[in-house]
Design a protein around this motif. Structure first.
Motif: not given
Length: 182
Positions: A30-38, A87-97
Motif C-alpha cells: 500500500q505505502f511503498r508500491y502504491g497498490q490499493e490494499k487498504i 515496517t511503519l518506521v522504515i516507511l517513515r510513517i511512525m517515529p523511531l522513538w
C-alpha cells in the motif's frame, strides 16, 4: 474431542503470527508500491485483533490454559507489534522513538513480571499484568491500524504521546511495586 479442543487456542494464536506477516506485506504494498490494499489491511487487522481476543477466551472457557499458550500469546502479540512498527518506521510513517519505547516497555514488563511472580508465590501465570499496562498494551496493538487509516499526523502524534505518558506511568507503578516487595 477434548484433546483437539486443547489445541484450538494455540492454533488461533499461531495464526496471528501468519496474519502479522500478511499485514506487513499489505502495508508495504500500500505505502511503498502504491497498490490499493487498504481493504486487505483492514480485514487482516480486524482478524488479528479478533484472534487476540478469542484465543484467551476460548482457552479459559475450555479450561485449556497453559504456560506455553500464555508465552505463545505474548510472542504473537510482540511479533505483530514489532513487525508492523518496524515496517511503519522504515516507511517513515511512525517515529523511531516510539518503537524504541515499546521495546523498552516490553523488557520492563518481562523483568517486573518475573520479579513480582518470584515474590508473590501465589501466581502461577508467567506474566503479571496491571490494569494500566493492559490499556497501554491494547493501545500498542491498535496503533498500526490507526496509523494506516489516519490522514492526520498531528492526531497520531498526540495519541503516541498519550501512550508514552501512560506507559511510563505504568512502568513507574510496576517498578515501585517491585521495590515494595523487596
Amino acid at each position: 474431542m477434548q484433546r483437539i479442543l486443547k489445541f484450538i487456542p494455540n492454533i488461533i494464536t499461531a495464526s496471528r503470527i501468519i496474519m502479522s506477516a500478511l499485514f506487513v506485506s499489505n502495508v508495504l504494498k500500500q505505502f511503498r508500491y502504491g497498490q490499493e490494499k487498504i481493504l486487505s489491511i483492514a480485514i487482516i487487522f480486524f482478524l488479528i485483533c479478533l484472534s487476540d481476543l478469542i484465543d484467551g477466551y476460548i482457552a479459559r472457557k475450555s479450561n485449556c490454559t497453559s504456560r506455553m499458550g500464555a508465552k505463545l500469546d505474548i510472542f504473537a502479540d510482540l511479533f505483530f507489534i514489532v513487525s508492523s512498527y518496524v515496517t511503519l518506521v522504515i516507511l517513515r510513517i511512525m517515529p523511531l522513538w516510539f518503537l524504541v519505547f515499546v521495546c523498552l516497555k516490553f523488557i520492563e514488563f518481562l523483568y517486573t513480571s518475573n520479579f513480582i511472580r518470584k515474590c508473590d508465590e501465589v501466581s502461577a501465570h508467567p506474566f503479571i499484568f496491571d490494569k494500566l499496562g493492559r490499556i497501554v498494551s491494547a493501545m500498542f496493538f491498535i496503533v498500526p491500524g490507526i496509523i494506516c487509516y489516519s490522514r492526520f499526523s498531528c492526531t497520531v502524534n498526540f495519541l503516541l504521546y498519550i501512550i508514552l505518558i501512560l506507559g511510563v506511568l505504568s512502568s513507574y507503578l510496576r517498578i515501585k511495586e517491585c521495590f515494595e516487595w523487596n
